[in-house]
Design an enzyme around this catalytic site. Structure first.
Site, PDB file in Angstrom:
ATOM      1  N   ARG A  26     -26.423   2.408  21.033  1.00  0.00           N
ATOM      2  CA  ARG A  26     -26.078   1.287  21.921  1.00  0.00           C
ATOM      3  C   ARG A  26     -24.809   0.577  21.469  1.00  0.00           C
ATOM      4  O   ARG A  26     -23.961   0.230  22.302  1.00  0.00           O
ATOM      5  CB  ARG A  26     -27.225   0.272  21.991  1.00  0.00           C
ATOM      6  N   ASN A  44     -31.945   0.148  25.226  1.00  0.00           N
ATOM      7  CA  ASN A  44     -32.997   1.122  24.937  1.00  0.00           C
ATOM      8  C   ASN A  44     -34.076   0.961  25.999  1.00  0.00           C
ATOM      9  O   ASN A  44     -34.347  -0.162  26.428  1.00  0.00           O
ATOM     10  CB  ASN A  44     -33.623   0.868  23.566  1.00  0.00           C
TER      11      ASN A  44
END
Length: 97
Positions: A26, A44
Site C-alpha cells: 500500500r 487492504n
C-alpha cells in the site's frame, strides 16, 4: 465540450491478489500513484488482497497498472483485475485508507 475520452482522463479500479499484504504494497502503491500525479486511494481488503481506485491520465493509470503487476520486491502478485471506468474528478489527492 471535451469528453473524458478526448481529454485522456479515466478511472481505474484494481484488485491485486497474491502475497500483497504486510509487504509495504500500500505504501509503495501510494508513492507510485503520487509520482504519477494520480488521485484516489489504496487499501487492504479482508480477502487478503489490495484494492486501488485511481483517477488521472489514462497513460499514467496504465503505468500504475503495470507497476501493480510487479508490486514491491517482497510481494508476490498472482493476479491483477482491472476495471476501467469514467473519470469522476471526486479525488484531490492519493491516500492510504
Amino acid at each position: 465540450m471535451t469528453t473524458q475520452k478526448q481529454s485522456g482522463r479515466a478511472r481505474l479500479h484494481l484488485i491485486i491478489s497474491g502475497r500483497v499484504q504486510g509487504v509495504g504494497f500500500r505504501f509503495s502503491a501510494c508513492d507510485e500513484a503520487k509520482d504519477l500525479a494520480l488521485a484516489g486511494w489504496v487499501r487492504n481488503i479482508p480477502a487478503g488482497e489490495v484494492e486501488i481506485v485511481a483517477e488521472g491520465s489514462r497513460e499514467n493509470l496504465q503505468m500504475l497498472a503495470a507497476w501493480a503487476h510487479l508490486g514491491t520486491p517482497s510481494a508476490h502478485v498472482t493476479e491483477v483485475r482491472e476495471d476501467w471506468l469514467d473519470f469522476t474528478g471526486e479525488f484531490t489527492e492519493f491516500r492510504i485508507r
